[in-house]
Design a protein around this motif. Structure first.
Motif, PDB file in Angstrom:
ATOM      1  N   LEU A  41      11.539  71.600  51.742  1.00 50.34           N
ATOM      2  CA  LEU A  41      12.243  70.317  51.755  1.00 50.34           C
ATOM      3  C   LEU A  41      11.793  69.441  52.931  1.00 50.34           C
ATOM      4  O   LEU A  41      11.636  68.228  52.786  1.00 50.34           O
ATOM      5  CB  LEU A  41      13.758  70.535  51.802  1.00 50.34           C
ATOM      6  CG  LEU A  41      14.391  71.041  50.506  1.00 50.34           C
ATOM      7  CD1 LEU A  41      15.842  71.426  50.745  1.00 50.34           C
ATOM      8  CD2 LEU A  41      14.289  69.986  49.422  1.00 50.34           C
TER       9      LEU A  41
ATOM     10  N   ARG B 221      20.660  70.553  55.210  1.00 45.90           N
ATOM     11  CA  ARG B 221      21.860  70.854  55.999  1.00 45.90           C
ATOM     12  C   ARG B 221      22.654  71.996  55.357  1.00 45.90           C
ATOM     13  O   ARG B 221      23.104  72.918  56.056  1.00 45.90           O
ATOM     14  CB  ARG B 221      22.731  69.595  56.124  1.00 45.90           C
ATOM     15  CG  ARG B 221      23.967  69.790  56.940  1.00 45.90           C
ATOM     16  CD  ARG B 221      23.657  69.862  58.419  1.00 45.90           C
ATOM     17  NE  ARG B 221      24.909  70.016  59.145  1.00 45.90           N
ATOM     18  CZ  ARG B 221      25.110  70.900  60.079  1.00 45.90           C
ATOM     19  NH1 ARG B 221      24.151  71.692  60.466  1.00 45.90           N
ATOM     20  NH2 ARG B 221      26.277  70.995  60.674  1.00 45.90           N
TER      21      ARG B 221
ATOM     22  N   LYS C  28      14.260  56.335  49.758  1.00 48.21           N
ATOM     23  CA  LYS C  28      15.271  56.525  50.801  1.00 48.21           C
ATOM     24  C   LYS C  28      16.436  57.375  50.290  1.00 48.21           C
ATOM     25  O   LYS C  28      16.954  58.225  51.013  1.00 48.21           O
ATOM     26  CB  LYS C  28      15.775  55.182  51.317  1.00 48.21           C
ATOM     27  CG  LYS C  28      14.773  54.480  52.205  1.00 48.21           C
ATOM     28  CD  LYS C  28      15.307  53.170  52.746  1.00 48.21           C
ATOM     29  CE  LYS C  28      14.287  52.506  53.651  1.00 48.21           C
ATOM     30  NZ  LYS C  28      14.779  51.224  54.186  1.00 48.21           N
ATOM     31  N   GLN C  29      16.835  57.166  49.042  1.00 43.26           N
ATOM     32  CA  GLN C  29      17.895  57.982  48.458  1.00 43.26           C
ATOM     33  C   GLN C  29      17.446  59.430  48.310  1.00 43.26           C
ATOM     34  O   GLN C  29      18.227  60.360  48.539  1.00 43.26           O
ATOM     35  CB  GLN C  29      18.319  57.413  47.106  1.00 43.26           C
ATOM     36  CG  GLN C  29      19.071  56.116  47.204  1.00 43.26           C
ATOM     37  CD  GLN C  29      19.318  55.476  45.843  1.00 43.26           C
ATOM     38  OE1 GLN C  29      18.674  55.807  44.847  1.00 43.26           O
ATOM     39  NE2 GLN C  29      20.252  54.536  45.805  1.00 43.26           N
ATOM     40  N   SER C  30      16.214  59.618  47.939  1.00 36.81           N
ATOM     41  CA  SER C  30      15.669  60.972  47.802  1.00 36.81           C
ATOM     42  C   SER C  30      15.629  61.684  49.149  1.00 36.81           C
ATOM     43  O   SER C  30      15.972  62.870  49.243  1.00 36.81           O
ATOM     44  CB  SER C  30      14.265  60.906  47.198  1.00 36.81           C
ATOM     45  OG  SER C  30      13.733  62.178  47.040  1.00 36.81           O
TER      46      SER C  30
ATOM     47  N   ALA D 114      17.627  61.082  51.678  1.00 32.55           N
ATOM     48  CA  ALA D 114      19.018  61.389  52.023  1.00 32.55           C
ATOM     49  C   ALA D 114      19.490  62.639  51.275  1.00 32.55           C
ATOM     50  O   ALA D 114      20.155  63.511  51.855  1.00 32.55           O
ATOM     51  CB  ALA D 114      19.918  60.201  51.705  1.00 32.55           C
ATOM     52  N   SER D 115      19.127  62.744  50.017  1.00 36.72           N
ATOM     53  CA  SER D 115      19.511  63.911  49.211  1.00 36.72           C
ATOM     54  C   SER D 115      18.885  65.187  49.760  1.00 36.72           C
ATOM     55  O   SER D 115      19.555  66.216  49.905  1.00 36.72           O
ATOM     56  CB  SER D 115      19.078  63.688  47.761  1.00 36.72           C
ATOM     57  OG  SER D 115      19.280  64.847  47.003  1.00 36.72           O
ATOM     58  N   LYS D 116      17.610  65.126  50.087  1.00 38.70           N
ATOM     59  CA  LYS D 116      16.918  66.298  50.614  1.00 38.70           C
ATOM     60  C   LYS D 116      17.452  66.682  51.994  1.00 38.70           C
ATOM     61  O   LYS D 116      17.535  67.867  52.324  1.00 38.70           O
ATOM     62  CB  LYS D 116      15.417  66.061  50.651  1.00 38.70           C
ATOM     63  CG  LYS D 116      14.793  66.034  49.258  1.00 38.70           C
ATOM     64  CD  LYS D 116      13.314  65.807  49.296  1.00 38.70           C
ATOM     65  CE  LYS D 116      12.720  65.663  47.914  1.00 38.70           C
ATOM     66  NZ  LYS D 116      12.890  66.808  47.040  1.00 38.70           N
ATOM     67  N   THR D 117      17.841  65.703  52.772  1.00 37.11           N
ATOM     68  CA  THR D 117      18.423  65.983  54.084  1.00 37.11           C
ATOM     69  C   THR D 117      19.754  66.721  53.932  1.00 37.11           C
ATOM     70  O   THR D 117      20.038  67.663  54.681  1.00 37.11           O
ATOM     71  CB  THR D 117      18.625  64.666  54.871  1.00 37.11           C
ATOM     72  OG1 THR D 117      17.357  64.003  54.989  1.00 37.11           O
ATOM     73  CG2 THR D 117      19.181  64.930  56.251  1.00 37.11           C
ATOM     74  N   ARG D 118      20.555  66.303  52.955  1.00 36.10           N
ATOM     75  CA  ARG D 118      21.811  67.018  52.680  1.00 36.10           C
ATOM     76  C   ARG D 118      21.544  68.455  52.242  1.00 36.10           C
ATOM     77  O   ARG D 118      22.229  69.382  52.678  1.00 36.10           O
ATOM     78  CB  ARG D 118      22.616  66.282  51.609  1.00 36.10           C
ATOM     79  CG  ARG D 118      23.373  65.076  52.113  1.00 36.10           C
ATOM     80  CD  ARG D 118      24.338  64.529  51.072  1.00 36.10           C
ATOM     81  NE  ARG D 118      23.684  64.129  49.841  1.00 36.10           N
ATOM     82  CZ  ARG D 118      23.156  62.937  49.607  1.00 36.10           C
ATOM     83  NH1 ARG D 118      23.179  62.017  50.537  1.00 36.10           N
ATOM     84  NH2 ARG D 118      22.587  62.657  48.457  1.00 36.10           N
ATOM     85  N   GLU D 119      20.543  68.637  51.388  1.00 38.00           N
ATOM     86  CA  GLU D 119      20.186  69.979  50.934  1.00 38.00           C
ATOM     87  C   GLU D 119      19.760  70.855  52.113  1.00 38.00           C
ATOM     88  O   GLU D 119      20.148  72.030  52.185  1.00 38.00           O
ATOM     89  CB  GLU D 119      19.057  69.921  49.905  1.00 38.00           C
ATOM     90  CG  GLU D 119      19.469  69.401  48.554  1.00 38.00           C
ATOM     91  CD  GLU D 119      18.303  69.372  47.580  1.00 38.00           C
ATOM     92  OE1 GLU D 119      17.601  70.400  47.469  1.00 38.00           O
ATOM     93  OE2 GLU D 119      18.095  68.332  46.943  1.00 38.00           O
TER      94      GLU D 119
ATOM     95  N   LYS E  36      14.660  54.036  46.117  1.00 40.25           N
ATOM     96  CA  LYS E  36      14.665  55.369  45.486  1.00 40.25           C
ATOM     97  C   LYS E  36      14.187  56.440  46.456  1.00 40.25           C
ATOM     98  O   LYS E  36      14.754  57.530  46.529  1.00 40.25           O
ATOM     99  CB  LYS E  36      13.780  55.380  44.238  1.00 40.25           C
ATOM    100  CG  LYS E  36      14.349  54.633  43.063  1.00 40.25           C
ATOM    101  CD  LYS E  36      13.383  54.685  41.898  1.00 40.25           C
ATOM    102  CE  LYS E  36      13.859  53.859  40.729  1.00 40.25           C
ATOM    103  NZ  LYS E  36      12.888  53.855  39.615  1.00 40.25           N
TER     104      LYS E  36
END
Length: 121
Positions: free
Chosen positions: A86, A41, A30-32, A34-39, A28
């Protein structure tokens, strides 16, 4: 001194349960990240586009079902603040990953130790 089979089985189940919960939490987190990294970007790309606009350009931000005028300086400031927040969240999540990985590793080591000792404590 040896431990009874029932106590040993209960101990192994508790350690295994802790390891499984830690692995699930690790996924969970690690998924979070990844999501924050996309945000981040997306915010950086938006900031880059806003910074290329001429100074007098009207910028509108979506608020619910409407768009509201915002000066480019305010938009850029908001984007920078959100990016900083973030990045801070990601640092905290990385600390949590280290903790969870240590927990999983320790759980495995304890189970190996129990199995290698043959139930003797």
């Amino acid at each position: 001194m040896s431990i009874s089979n029932e106590a040993l089985q209960k101990l192994v189940q508790e350690i295994e349960s802790q390891a499984i919960n830690s692995q699930r939490d690790l996924l969970k987190v690690k998924q979070s990240i990844a999501s924050k990294t996309r945000e981040i970007r997306l915010l950086e790309l938006t900031s880059k586009e806003v910074s290329t606009l001429p100074s007098g350009t009207n910028v509108y931000e979506g608020v619910g079902k409407m768009f509201v005028f915002s000066p480019t300086a305010e938009v850029d400031k908001r984007l920078t603040t959100e990016t900083t927040d973030l990045k801070s969240d990601i640092k905290n999540l990385e600390k949590k990953i280290q903790y969870l990985e240590t927990t999983v590793k320790n759980s495995r080591e304890h189970m190996d130790q129990i199995f290698n000792s043959g139930g003797r404590a």
